[in-house]
Design an enzyme around this catalytic site. Structure first.
Site, PDB file in Angstrom:
ATOM      1  N   THR A 245       0.585  -1.151   0.050  1.00  0.00           N
ATOM      2  CA  THR A 245       0.064   0.355   0.716  1.00  0.00           C
ATOM      3  C   THR A 245       0.737   1.690  -0.188  1.00  0.00           C
ATOM      4  OG1 THR A 245      -0.358  -0.822   2.436  1.00  0.00           O
ATOM      5  CG2 THR A 245      -2.383  -1.191   1.049  1.00  0.00           C
ATOM      6  N   GLU A 246       2.372   0.764   0.702  1.00  0.00           N
ATOM      7  CA  GLU A 246       2.974   2.004   0.314  1.00  0.00           C
ATOM      8  C   GLU A 246       4.145   1.595   0.003  1.00  0.00           C
ATOM      9  OE1 GLU A 246       2.981   5.147   3.676  1.00  0.00           O
ATOM     10  OE2 GLU A 246       1.410   4.471   4.155  1.00  0.00           O
ATOM     11  N   ASN A 247       5.215   2.706  -0.375  1.00  0.00           N
ATOM     12  CA  ASN A 247       6.453   2.556  -0.772  1.00  0.00           C
ATOM     13  C   ASN A 247       6.863   3.526  -1.680  1.00  0.00           C
ATOM     14  OD1 ASN A 247       8.853   1.017  -3.529  1.00  0.00           O
ATOM     15  ND2 ASN A 247       9.008   0.927  -1.338  1.00  0.00           N
TER      16      ASN A 247
END
Length: 306
Positions: free
Chosen positions: A237-239
């Site tokens: 979901t985040e990078n």
């Protein structure tokens, strides 16, 4: 607050559930708890060191569970969606792989980061290492009860299993080594962990002072989450990487390399796939060979006796 959040979630499910099929109850709740109730850098700006963040996280976990149950009981049958949570965590690599204390510190780093929220959701309670460390330090600080709140048996059962997928946010890696902080220094999240975070000077640093490109740490975190929580469905979901230099033209070759490196690590064969290969192919093959060898040896023995 958990009840209010459940009301809000129900309103969202009712209004948007015919179109939205993937729901994240909370995004990076660890940072919200730590920065909002420990350091005071984020809203509501409280500095309740060693207590506030654990209480806030406790209610976040209960609020998440209520939202999941609300969807499961009322909306899932008609909307056919999924509800999960998004947890951010860096990978923690032991400084010295031959030093048991560094290995334990790295494991503790991951449990205080990812396990803090994931363990109650997947196993029903906080990681044992969190309960042990915070409980011991609380007692040494003269407190009758641990600063880490306790789930009742009913709450443990209610919270366990409340995730259709695990959202995972990841950006970088830290080397971890053991360091014991005296309880007399006072309660704090950092002191409770008894460790130090380090970086390799050879790692490529990016736009933010905390951000280094270490793609192999991503693969190890994915393997950890997969094996620790029963091979859940994982969504990254985040990078990403922040701006490294002020540019008037396109100059993001370093960002391309960052995303390429992390994406390639994500695409590698999962650890459990290798374990499945070992279980389904290697082990039966070895067993068969052992039986054949034993049979041959038995025939040779019988011949020699005759």
């Amino acid at each position: 607050m958990a009840n209010y959040f459940s009301d809000y979630a129900n309103l969202c499910f009712e209004a948007f559930g015919d179109r939205v099929k993937h729901w994240v109850t909370f995004s990076d709740p660890r940072t919200m708890a730590e920065e909002g109730y420990e350091t005071g850098h984020h809203a509501p700006g409280l500095k309740l060191q060693g207590t506030g963040l654990y209480k806030a996280a406790h209610h976040v976990i209960k609020a998440h569970a209520q939202a999941w149950h609300a969807y499961n009981d009322t909306w899932r049958s008609q909307q056919q969606g999924l509800v999960g949570i998004s947890l951010n965590c860096d990978w923690g690599e032991p400084v010295d792989l031959s030093n048991p204390k560094d290995i334990e510190a790295a494991e503790r780093y991951l449990q205080f980061c990812l396990g803090w929220f994931a363990n109650p959701i997947y196993a029903g309670d906080y990681p044992q290492v969190m309960k042990d460390h915070i409980g011991r330090k609380s007692a040494e600080q003269g407190l009758e009860m641990s600063r880490l709140p306790v789930f009742s048996l009913q709450e443990k059962s209610y919270i366990k299993g409340t995730s259709d997928f695990l959202g995972l946010g990841h950006f970088t890696t830290r080397f971890i080594t053991e360091r014991s902080y005296p309880s007399g220094q006072g309660p704090s999240y950092q002191n409770d962990r008894d460790l130090v975070e380090l970086v390799d000077p050879n790692w490529l640093d990016l736009g933010s002072k905390w951000l280094y490109s270490v793609p192999w740490g991503f693969r190890r975190l994915l393997n950890f989450a997969q094996t620790q929580y029963g091979n859940p469905l994982i969504y990254v979901t985040e990078n990403g990487a922040s701006q490294r230099l002020h540019c008037t033209q396109l100059c993001d070759e370093w960002r391309i390399q960052y995303l390429k490196g992390y994406t390639n690590e994500m695409l590698k064969e999962p650890l459990l796939s290798y374990m499945q290969i070992v279980t389904e192919i290697v082990v039966p093959t070895v067993c068969t060979l052992c039986i054949l060898i034993a049979a041959v040896l038995l025939m040779l023995l019988l011949r020699s006796l005759s």
